[in-house]
Design an enzyme around this catalytic site. Structure first.
Site, PDB file in Angstrom:
ATOM      1  N   LYS A  52      40.390  36.938  30.217  1.00 22.95           N
ATOM      2  CA  LYS A  52      41.273  35.786  30.437  1.00 22.95           C
ATOM      3  C   LYS A  52      40.801  34.574  29.654  1.00 22.95           C
ATOM      4  CE  LYS A  52      43.254  36.775  34.991  1.00 22.95           C
ATOM      5  NZ  LYS A  52      43.368  36.308  36.376  1.00 22.95           N
ATOM      6  N   LYS A  65      47.153  48.152  31.125  1.00 23.52           N
ATOM      7  CA  LYS A  65      47.759  48.056  32.450  1.00 23.52           C
ATOM      8  C   LYS A  65      48.978  47.135  32.422  1.00 23.52           C
ATOM      9  CE  LYS A  65      45.394  44.062  34.264  1.00 23.52           C
ATOM     10  NZ  LYS A  65      44.555  43.368  35.192  1.00 23.52           N
ATOM     11  N   LYS A  91      51.031  40.858  34.904  1.00 19.10           N
ATOM     12  CA  LYS A  91      51.825  39.626  34.934  1.00 19.10           C
ATOM     13  C   LYS A  91      51.538  38.755  33.736  1.00 19.10           C
ATOM     14  CE  LYS A  91      50.283  38.736  39.225  1.00 19.10           C
ATOM     15  NZ  LYS A  91      50.246  38.726  40.699  1.00 19.10           N
TER      16      LYS A  91
HETATM   17  P1  TYM Z   1      46.763  40.176  41.263  1.00 21.17           P
HETATM   18  O1  TYM Z   1      47.614  39.100  41.821  1.00 21.17           O
HETATM   19  O2  TYM Z   1      46.526  40.197  39.804  1.00 21.17           O
HETATM   20  O3  TYM Z   1      47.345  41.585  41.665  1.00 21.17           O
HETATM   21  C1  TYM Z   1      47.667  41.923  43.006  1.00 21.17           C
HETATM   22  C2  TYM Z   1      47.291  43.374  43.247  1.00 21.17           C
HETATM   23  O4  TYM Z   1      48.004  44.234  42.363  1.00 21.17           O
HETATM   24  C3  TYM Z   1      47.090  45.122  41.729  1.00 21.17           C
HETATM   25  N1  TYM Z   1      47.584  45.440  40.380  1.00 21.17           N
HETATM   26  C4  TYM Z   1      47.762  46.680  39.911  1.00 21.17           C
HETATM   27  N2  TYM Z   1      47.566  47.889  40.463  1.00 21.17           N
HETATM   28  C5  TYM Z   1      47.853  48.976  39.703  1.00 21.17           C
HETATM   29  N3  TYM Z   1      48.339  48.897  38.444  1.00 21.17           N
HETATM   30  C6  TYM Z   1      48.548  47.699  37.856  1.00 21.17           C
HETATM   31  N4  TYM Z   1      49.038  47.622  36.613  1.00 21.17           N
HETATM   32  C7  TYM Z   1      48.254  46.521  38.586  1.00 21.17           C
HETATM   33  N5  TYM Z   1      48.359  45.192  38.316  1.00 21.17           N
HETATM   34  C8  TYM Z   1      47.935  44.559  39.425  1.00 21.17           C
HETATM   35  C9  TYM Z   1      45.787  44.354  41.670  1.00 21.17           C
HETATM   36  O5  TYM Z   1      44.685  45.237  41.512  1.00 21.17           O
HETATM   37  C10 TYM Z   1      45.803  43.640  43.008  1.00 21.17           C
HETATM   38  O6  TYM Z   1      45.301  44.489  44.026  1.00 21.17           O
HETATM   39  N6  TYM Z   1      42.109  38.597  42.174  1.00 21.17           N
HETATM   40  C11 TYM Z   1      43.272  39.240  42.796  1.00 21.17           C
HETATM   41  C12 TYM Z   1      43.786  38.502  43.996  1.00 21.17           C
HETATM   42  C13 TYM Z   1      42.761  38.254  45.049  1.00 21.17           C
HETATM   43  C14 TYM Z   1      42.202  39.220  45.920  1.00 21.17           C
HETATM   44  C15 TYM Z   1      41.304  38.511  46.751  1.00 21.17           C
HETATM   45  C16 TYM Z   1      42.371  40.589  46.076  1.00 21.17           C
HETATM   46  C17 TYM Z   1      42.217  37.046  45.358  1.00 21.17           C
HETATM   47  N7  TYM Z   1      41.347  37.191  46.380  1.00 21.17           N
HETATM   48  C18 TYM Z   1      40.547  39.153  47.745  1.00 21.17           C
HETATM   49  C19 TYM Z   1      41.601  41.244  47.062  1.00 21.17           C
HETATM   50  C20 TYM Z   1      40.716  40.522  47.872  1.00 21.17           C
HETATM   51  C21 TYM Z   1      44.380  39.294  41.754  1.00 21.17           C
HETATM   52  O7  TYM Z   1      44.422  38.512  40.861  1.00 21.17           O
HETATM   53  O8  TYM Z   1      45.356  40.218  42.029  1.00 21.17           O
END
Ligand code: TYM
Length: 329
Positions: A112, A193, A196
């Protein structure tokens, strides 16, 4: 009941299929068997430049999507991160336990930050806040996609470090990652992957997109020059991704699908998958719309969840403050 926790960032107008299949679907399933905490990670969303109006809107759209996808506020605690200040407070303690180099080694930070013109300190400490999110509820399981694995390893390291220095306080949380849907790939770049922030619009299937738009994206998905429909991640990542999504959304195994499409073409598979996606996403879109018609009600639902979350988080934080040697206020 064992406790699960997970979060999602409100950084897009819609969740995509990766978010749903990789994470949110498991959240919904786990609320039946676990003490579940799920939240919208708005603190994480401001680690890169953002528009306040858009953030507020996307936070509500995220809440509406979580409800439409099946989270039940009676069975799980659904809340907004910024409404529970204990996350940031425990985050500070955890920052003081994290090495500078340790934070800099996070691959998501490296990816990032390489793309940003200016890199905030918040982007560097982002995974430490994530650790606090998890630990402040003393969570045992964290349902996420594969891309979060390294952040969960850091979380376990920090939990262990805190326990060693100050006495046993946190269970070591385990990632809950389902192999078949751990990583959904970009339709235009099926070795990357679906993301977003990183995918081109053509590469992501958004749940709230018009079904015609999604159908077009699926029809245009990058495949390979062969004609045979079979699962081969290495040599046929595009077709394998489509089969994986198809299987996940219908509950039919990849082997069954491969047998069904024997003798048929990529076009047939894509057309049918577009229908499967439309059948799934259509009702979600309608439900999201109806939630968004009453934003005050939506705000009330998450505020109630935040209040419930705070009770647990405040208990953990009080123990932590005591253990690190802060005076009782
Ligand atoms: P975020 O918002 O990027 O994504 C939310 C969830 O979606 C999953 N994900 C995917 N799974 C499979 N294939 C994909 N292409 C794909 N893209 C996204 C992510 O793995 C995630 O589970 N840092 C985290 C948010 C967060 C969080 C936490 C998660 C903040 N605090 C505490 C767990 C525990 C994030 O940016 O997810």
């Amino acid at each position: 009941l064992p406790r699960v926790l997970s979060g999602i960032q409100p950084t897009a107008d819609s969740f995509h299929l990766g978010n749903y299949l990789g994470a949110v679907r498991q959240w919904v399933a786990l609320q039946e068997t676990h003490d579940a905490f799920y939240f919208i990670a708005d603190l994480h969303a401001i680690t890169v430049e953002h528009d306040p109006k858009l953030l507020r809107k996307r936070t509500r759209v995220s809440a509406a999507q979580l409800l439409a996808l099946g989270l039940d506020p009676a069975r799980s605690t659904l809340f907004v991160q910024s409404q529970v200040p204990e996350h940031a407070e425990l985050g500070w303690i955890m920052q003081c336990l994290t090495g500078f180099g340790e934070a800099g080694r996070m691959t998501q930070f490296k990816d990032k930050s390489a793309k940003q013109e200016t890199v905030s300190v918040g982007l560097l400490t982002y995974p430490i806040l994530q650790a606090a999110d998890i630990l402040v509820y003393r969570s045992e399981f964290v349902p996420v996609g594969e891309d979060q694995r390294q952040h969960l390893e850091l979380t376990r390291d920090l939990a262990q470090r805190f326990n060693t220095r100050f006495g046993k306080t946190f269970p070591l949380p385990a990632p809950y990652i389902l192999k078949d849907t751990a990583k959904i790939y970009d339709l235009q770049d099926p070795r990357a992957k679906m993301s977003k922030s990183a995918s081109s619009p053509g590469g992501i299937v958004e749940l709230l997109d018009d079904p015609k738009v999604s159908a077009k994206k699926i029809r245009s998905a990058v495949t390979d020059a062969e004609r045979e429909i079979r699962f081969d991640q290495e040599n046929k990542p595009g077709i394998s991704n489509l089969l994986g999504i198809y299987s996940a959304l219908t509950g039919r195994t990849v082997d069954e699908l491969v047998a069904d499409y024997d003798g048929k073409g990529y076009g047939d598979l894509k057309k049918d998958l577009a229908d499967v996606v439309a059948d799934f996403a259509g009702p979600v879109r309608d439900t999201v719309k109806s939630y968004l018609d009453d934003p005050a009600e939506l705000d009330k639902i998450v505020a109630a969840g935040s209040q419930r979350a705070r009770e647990i988080a405040a208990g953990t934080l009080a123990r932590v403050y005591d253990k690190v040697g802060f005076l009782k206020g």
